[in-house]
Write a protein that holds these residues in place. Structure first.
Motif, short mmCIF file in Angstrom:
data_model
loop_
_atom_site.label_atom_id
_atom_site.label_comp_id
_atom_site.label_asym_id
_atom_site.label_seq_id
_atom_site.Cartn_x
_atom_site.Cartn_y
_atom_site.Cartn_z
N ASP A 37 0.81 -1.22 0.00
CA ASP A 37 0.00 0.00 0.00
C ASP A 37 0.85 1.27 0.00
OD1 ASP A 37 0.95 -0.02 2.56
OD2 ASP A 37 -1.00 -0.03 3.55
N PHE A 38 2.11 1.11 -0.41
CA PHE A 38 2.98 2.29 -0.51
C PHE A 38 4.01 2.03 -1.61
CE2 PHE A 38 6.90 0.44 1.07
CZ PHE A 38 6.44 -0.70 1.71
N ILE A 47 -3.74 -1.33 -7.71
CA ILE A 47 -2.91 -1.45 -8.90
C ILE A 47 -3.76 -1.99 -10.05
CG2 ILE A 47 -0.76 -1.86 -7.65
CD1 ILE A 47 -1.06 -4.85 -8.51
N ARG A 48 -3.24 -1.80 -11.26
CA ARG A 48 -3.87 -2.41 -12.43
C ARG A 48 -2.78 -3.19 -13.15
NH1 ARG A 48 -3.48 -0.54 -17.51
NH2 ARG A 48 -4.76 -1.68 -18.98
N LEU A 49 -3.06 -4.46 -13.45
CA LEU A 49 -2.08 -5.29 -14.16
C LEU A 49 -2.57 -5.55 -15.58
CD1 LEU A 49 -1.42 -7.72 -11.24
CD2 LEU A 49 0.37 -6.46 -12.39
N ILE A 85 -6.60 -4.52 -8.82
CA ILE A 85 -6.45 -5.23 -7.53
C ILE A 85 -6.20 -4.19 -6.44
CG2 ILE A 85 -5.24 -7.07 -6.29
CD1 ILE A 85 -4.22 -8.13 -8.95
N GLY A 86 -6.95 -4.27 -5.35
CA GLY A 86 -6.82 -3.29 -4.27
C GLY A 86 -5.56 -3.50 -3.45
N GLY A 130 -2.71 10.03 -9.52
CA GLY A 130 -3.18 9.28 -10.70
C GLY A 130 -2.47 7.95 -10.88
N MET A 131 -2.73 7.31 -12.03
CA MET A 131 -2.14 6.00 -12.32
C MET A 131 -0.72 6.19 -12.85
SD MET A 131 -4.47 3.81 -11.51
CE MET A 131 -4.01 2.23 -12.21
#
Lengths: 149, 81
Positions: A37-38, A47-49, A85-86, A130-131
């Motif tokens: 979480d960091f 996150i996005r995979l 995914i959180g 942002g991402m």
């Protein structure tokens, strides 16, 4: 068996499946990777995979067969999640059974090291600004290259 | 026809994730890159030394042979796990 999936997995269930099939093996080693979480610049909410469908599965199967060439292994179970995914959720699972613990420990580590440098999967982190695409790490390359010695 | 895929940050940079490339005798991955560069300079980023290439879903390099019907993909270093 390998799986590339958006759904979460149940560690207990995966262990039971490995145990059920690990006839005559004396060791099962499992590894579960979680979403931190960091990162270096602050907190990460999710996150996005992204991955390359087809090549990801092929690459994971190759890594498992490479592991079988190096160690005498029983079962190998490899799960990699993709999509959103959180933070603190599970991303990846490796389970290996073998006659003795040393080969199971080493093979699980080998599979993770190779997965991190060879499987066509890319991570984006959701931060306050942002991402952001995650940069590849030299330490991962170094970890994978030690198996080439 | 060669199917070309771009992934992750590279696909965002190029604003393109898939491309049907008309095969006209290119022999290698490097030839394909040259053909794209001749069309438009924004393909220059494919020459970045960090960019990886796969031919028919196997990691390859710029010298890899290409045939009509192949699948080629360009992408940044992987960061899964």
């Amino acid at each position: 068996m390998i799986s590339v999936q958006t759904n979460d997995f149940d560690l207990g269930h995966e262990y039971q499946m490995l145990r059920q099939d690990a006839d005559g093996d004396g060791a099962i080693v499992t590894f579960t990777g979680l979403v931190r979480d960091f990162n270096n610049s602050g907190s990460v909410s999710m996150i996005r995979l992204e991955h390359y469908p087809g090549m990801t599965e092929k690459s994971l199967m190759n890594i498992c067969s490479d592991a079988r060439k190096r160690w005498e292994l029983g079962q190998i179970r490899l799960i990699h999640r993709v999509g959103f995914i959180g933070a603190n959720e599970q991303i990846v699972f490796v389970g290996v059974s073998s006659k003795h613990r040393k080969s199971a420990f080493e093979a699980a580590e080998f599979i993770m090291d190779y997965l991190k440098t060879n499987a066509p999967i890319w991570k984006q982190e959701g931060t306050a600004t942002g991402m952001k695409w995650v940069e590849s790490k030299q330490s991962d390359q170094t970890a994978a290259s030690r198996w080439q010695k | 026809m060669i199917k070309i895929h771009f992934f992750a940050s590279l696909s965002e940079q190029l604003d393109c994730s898939d491309l049907n490339f008309e095969y006209s005798g290119e022999h290698t991955v490097a030839d394909i890159k040259q053909s794209l560069l001749k069309r438009d300079t924004h393909w220059q980023c494919l020459n970045n030394k960090n960019v990886l290439v796969a031919v028919n879903q196997t990691l390859s390099d710029a010298n890899a042979n290409i045939n009509d019907g192949d699948e080629v993909a360009f992408f940044p270093p992987v960061t899964g796990g």
